[in-house]
Design a protein around this motif. Sequence first.
Motif: not given
Length: 158
Positions: A3-7, A129-139
Amino acid sequence: MVVQYKVEISAATSAAIGSQFWIVNNGSEPVNLNDLTLRYYLTNEVAATLMKTVNWANVGVVGGPNAGFPTGNINVEVVPMPMPVASADTYLAFGFTGGTMLSPGSRLQFSWTVQNFMSQSFTQTGDHSFNAAASMQMDWANVVLMYQGQSVVWGIEP
């Protein structure tokens, strides 16, 4: 599976929360999306009824073209946790319908938002589950992918 995430909403406090997810089949067998549930863990400070929206969705080969995926085939449920922890007392459960098979090397991508209309704010800081630094798609292992509601196939529960 990964699963990848982007805020999408990175504010520490906000009346709405949201992000993008990619469910990637990096295995060798097709997977029926109906068998998967994705969990996003948070602390829910909002007492008002929550409006849950899937903004858009698509499927495709990783690194290749996309095809639209019906947003109506993604259900969002707000589930209070029976055993809350400091970083989560609730999770959003994203379920899928329609019987779409996710082939090896393919992925489902979607954007979602949860908000209320009473101007009450979520405090995202410290949510599992929140990551404010995930401004780009990441695992992102802080979201959990379940198979048939029983087995964790990706991620770490709080």
